[in-house]
Design an enzyme around this catalytic site. Structure first.
Site, PDB file in Angstrom:
ATOM      1  N   PHE A 145      90.037  20.669  57.896  1.00 44.73           N
ATOM      2  CA  PHE A 145      89.663  20.194  59.232  1.00 44.73           C
ATOM      3  C   PHE A 145      90.601  20.865  60.230  1.00 44.73           C
ATOM      4  O   PHE A 145      91.803  20.607  60.225  1.00 44.73           O
ATOM      5  CB  PHE A 145      89.775  18.665  59.291  1.00 44.73           C
ATOM      6  CG  PHE A 145      89.225  18.065  60.553  1.00 44.73           C
ATOM      7  CD1 PHE A 145      87.908  18.277  60.934  1.00 44.73           C
ATOM      8  CD2 PHE A 145      90.030  17.281  61.372  1.00 44.73           C
ATOM      9  CE1 PHE A 145      87.398  17.728  62.105  1.00 44.73           C
ATOM     10  CE2 PHE A 145      89.522  16.719  62.540  1.00 44.73           C
ATOM     11  CZ  PHE A 145      88.207  16.945  62.905  1.00 44.73           C
ATOM     12  N   HIS A 189      90.084   8.297  53.776  1.00 37.26           N
ATOM     13  CA  HIS A 189      91.294   9.125  53.791  1.00 37.26           C
ATOM     14  C   HIS A 189      92.149   8.917  52.541  1.00 37.26           C
ATOM     15  O   HIS A 189      92.404   7.782  52.133  1.00 37.26           O
ATOM     16  CB  HIS A 189      92.135   8.803  55.029  1.00 37.26           C
ATOM     17  CG  HIS A 189      91.357   8.921  56.313  1.00 37.26           C
ATOM     18  ND1 HIS A 189      90.763  10.092  56.719  1.00 37.26           N
ATOM     19  CD2 HIS A 189      91.053   8.016  57.271  1.00 37.26           C
ATOM     20  CE1 HIS A 189      90.139   9.902  57.867  1.00 37.26           C
ATOM     21  NE2 HIS A 189      90.290   8.638  58.220  1.00 37.26           N
ATOM     22  N   LYS A 241      63.280 -15.746  55.213  1.00 36.92           N
ATOM     23  CA  LYS A 241      64.257 -16.127  54.190  1.00 36.92           C
ATOM     24  C   LYS A 241      65.133 -14.912  53.908  1.00 36.92           C
ATOM     25  O   LYS A 241      64.619 -13.800  53.727  1.00 36.92           O
ATOM     26  CB  LYS A 241      63.531 -16.549  52.905  1.00 36.92           C
ATOM     27  CG  LYS A 241      64.346 -17.438  52.003  1.00 36.92           C
ATOM     28  CD  LYS A 241      64.498 -18.825  52.582  1.00 36.92           C
ATOM     29  CE  LYS A 241      64.734 -19.880  51.523  1.00 36.92           C
ATOM     30  NZ  LYS A 241      64.725 -21.225  52.122  1.00 36.92           N
ATOM     31  N   VAL A 285      83.499  16.617  57.829  1.00 40.60           N
ATOM     32  CA  VAL A 285      82.460  15.718  57.312  1.00 40.60           C
ATOM     33  C   VAL A 285      81.173  15.955  58.101  1.00 40.60           C
ATOM     34  O   VAL A 285      80.074  15.959  57.536  1.00 40.60           O
ATOM     35  CB  VAL A 285      82.912  14.241  57.426  1.00 40.60           C
ATOM     36  CG1 VAL A 285      81.790  13.300  57.026  1.00 40.60           C
ATOM     37  CG2 VAL A 285      84.156  13.990  56.579  1.00 40.60           C
ATOM     38  N   GLN A 286      81.340  16.197  59.428  1.00 47.59           N
ATOM     39  CA  GLN A 286      80.154  16.385  60.276  1.00 47.59           C
ATOM     40  C   GLN A 286      79.286  17.532  59.764  1.00 47.59           C
ATOM     41  O   GLN A 286      78.067  17.417  59.659  1.00 47.59           O
ATOM     42  CB  GLN A 286      80.591  16.687  61.723  1.00 47.59           C
ATOM     43  CG  GLN A 286      81.077  15.488  62.512  1.00 47.59           C
ATOM     44  CD  GLN A 286      82.569  15.189  62.342  1.00 47.59           C
ATOM     45  OE1 GLN A 286      83.185  15.565  61.347  1.00 47.59           O
ATOM     46  NE2 GLN A 286      83.150  14.482  63.304  1.00 47.59           N
ATOM     47  N   THR A 311      60.222 -21.565  55.109  1.00 47.22           N
ATOM     48  CA  THR A 311      60.997 -20.483  54.494  1.00 47.22           C
ATOM     49  C   THR A 311      61.068 -20.675  52.980  1.00 47.22           C
ATOM     50  O   THR A 311      61.214 -19.713  52.236  1.00 47.22           O
ATOM     51  CB  THR A 311      62.413 -20.350  55.107  1.00 47.22           C
ATOM     52  OG1 THR A 311      63.202 -21.458  54.712  1.00 47.22           O
ATOM     53  CG2 THR A 311      62.354 -20.243  56.613  1.00 47.22           C
ATOM     54  N   ASP A 312      60.911 -21.925  52.530  1.00 53.68           N
ATOM     55  CA  ASP A 312      60.871 -22.153  51.083  1.00 53.68           C
ATOM     56  C   ASP A 312      59.621 -21.513  50.461  1.00 53.68           C
ATOM     57  O   ASP A 312      59.690 -20.920  49.379  1.00 53.68           O
ATOM     58  CB  ASP A 312      60.897 -23.655  50.789  1.00 53.68           C
ATOM     59  CG  ASP A 312      61.146 -23.925  49.314  1.00 53.68           C
ATOM     60  OD1 ASP A 312      62.208 -23.502  48.812  1.00 53.68           O
ATOM     61  OD2 ASP A 312      60.247 -24.484  48.646  1.00 53.68           O
ATOM     62  N   ARG A 328      92.287  19.786  51.541  1.00 45.71           N
ATOM     63  CA  ARG A 328      92.433  18.326  51.515  1.00 45.71           C
ATOM     64  C   ARG A 328      91.400  17.761  50.550  1.00 45.71           C
ATOM     65  O   ARG A 328      90.484  18.483  50.111  1.00 45.71           O
ATOM     66  CB  ARG A 328      92.246  17.719  52.910  1.00 45.71           C
ATOM     67  CG  ARG A 328      90.862  17.900  53.482  1.00 45.71           C
ATOM     68  CD  ARG A 328      90.655  17.171  54.809  1.00 45.71           C
ATOM     69  NE  ARG A 328      89.276  17.306  55.245  1.00 45.71           N
ATOM     70  CZ  ARG A 328      88.736  16.680  56.276  1.00 45.71           C
ATOM     71  NH1 ARG A 328      89.472  15.879  57.034  1.00 45.71           N
ATOM     72  NH2 ARG A 328      87.471  16.856  56.587  1.00 45.71           N
ATOM     73  N   ASN A 333      84.649   8.800  56.524  1.00 44.97           N
ATOM     74  CA  ASN A 333      85.641   9.724  55.961  1.00 44.97           C
ATOM     75  C   ASN A 333      86.743   8.858  55.366  1.00 44.97           C
ATOM     76  O   ASN A 333      87.523   8.248  56.097  1.00 44.97           O
ATOM     77  CB  ASN A 333      86.168  10.627  57.087  1.00 44.97           C
ATOM     78  CG  ASN A 333      87.104  11.709  56.577  1.00 44.97           C
ATOM     79  OD1 ASN A 333      87.205  11.930  55.370  1.00 44.97           O
ATOM     80  ND2 ASN A 333      87.794  12.375  57.490  1.00 44.97           N
TER      81      ASN A 333
END
Ligand SMILES: O=c1[nH]c(=O)c2[nH]c(=O)[nH]c2[nH]1
EC number: 1.7.3.3
Length: 297
Positions: free
Chosen positions: A163, A256, A14, A227-228, A60-61, A180, A254
């Site tokens: 960067f 922007h 479910k 960011v890396q 599934t109920d 930035r 990232n």
């Protein structure tokens, strides 16, 4: 002779069962959680597919009802990891047909409010970060596999990001910058070297470590060359300072914020006016682990 057609894989369960639970205590602060839970069971249900024989299906109920029944039976507040383990174990313990259970849980971030600096007894507000857990138990493996994490932690800093030094060719338009905005909505998943004494305590420690490493000290911050690199330092700090975590995967889009530059109408960009965007976004993710450990993440 025509080829024989076989069912290669099958499972059922479910998805997105929503449950909320209040623990009222006796005159104490109320505790409240809201969870969305998805359950997948492995069992030999091939006759249900190939011959309409439903005799080995857990409806599934019933799977959905189990969530509410076990929530009722939790008389004390529990973490999503502990509840997920209870649920997965229940299906294996109850149905001999079931050979494996995978339970995914998402917890909405209802935080207690404070009025005049005093934590409210029964008032909550919704934050964006969602706690997650994935529990997998299989009958032949005696171990319980737990992956904890979160989604939707949005972070932004207005400076100390740049960067530079990336590949330049005929398709490169991006200028190299040492100034930035840096923004991301972080998704994290981690595995454990051993069962922690408290899943919530580890969750708080991991979240705080990621958060503090992203921003750096309050006054001076910390420079991010990409960011890396920031992702790497965040995950590395978790592995250094939270010994019960064996590996951590971070997904950090990232997001922007484009400089607005309209010299002909007198708007010259001075790191002040930006156009926020959600797409397209940079897609950056990595998984770090201690070298001595092998990890499935
Ligand atoms: O921190 C970044 N990493 C990238 O891989 C990348 N690519 C890009 O266009 N800008 C950025 N920024």
């Amino acid at each position: 002779m025509p080829d024989e057609i076989v069912v290669k894989e099958q499972c059922h369960g479910k998805a997105r069962v929503r449950v909320a639970r209040v623990w009222r205590g006796d005159g104490k602060d109320h505790e409240f959680v809201e969870w969305t839970i998805s359950i997948i069971l492995s069992s030999d249900c091939i006759p249900a597919y190939s011959a309409g024989d439903n005799s080995s299906i857990v409806a599934t109920d019933s799977i959905k009802n189990t969530v509410y029944a076990l929530a009722k039976l939790c008389h004390q507040p529990v973490s999503i990891e502990t509840f997920g383990i209870k649920l997965a174990s229940h299906f294996l313990d109850t149905y001999k047909e079931v050979t494996g259970a995978c339970v995914s849980l998402v917890q909405n971030n209802w935080e207690r409010v404070s009025i005049d600096g005093i934590p409210h007894q029964h008032g909550f507000k919704l934050g964006s970060q969602k706690r997650t857990a994935e529990i997998t138990i299989s009958r032949d493996k005696s171990s319980v596999d737990v992956v904890s994490g979160f989604t939707d932690l949005s972070l932004l800093k207005t400076t100390k990001s740049g960067f530079e030094g990336f590949i330049r060719d005929k398709f490169t338009l991006l200028p190299e910058v040492r100034e930035r905005l840096l923004a991301s909505t972080v998704t994290a998943k981690w595995r454990y070297a051993r069962k922690p004494s408290c899943y919530t305590g580890t969750y708080d420690k991991v979240t705080r470590t990621l958060f503090e490493t992203f921003f750096g000290p309050s006054k001076s911050g910390v420079y991010s060359p990409s960011v890396q690199n920031t992702l790497y330092l965040m995950a590395q700090e978790v592995l250094r300072s939270v010994p019960e975590v064996s590996s951590i995967e971070l997904n950090m889009p990232n997001l922007h914020f484009l400089p607005v530059n309209m010299p002909t109408v007198g708007v010259k960009f001075d790191h002040d006016v930006y156009l926020p965007t959600s797409e397209p976004h940079g897609s950056i993710q990595a998984c770090l682990a201690r070298k001595t450990l092998t990890s499935k993440l």
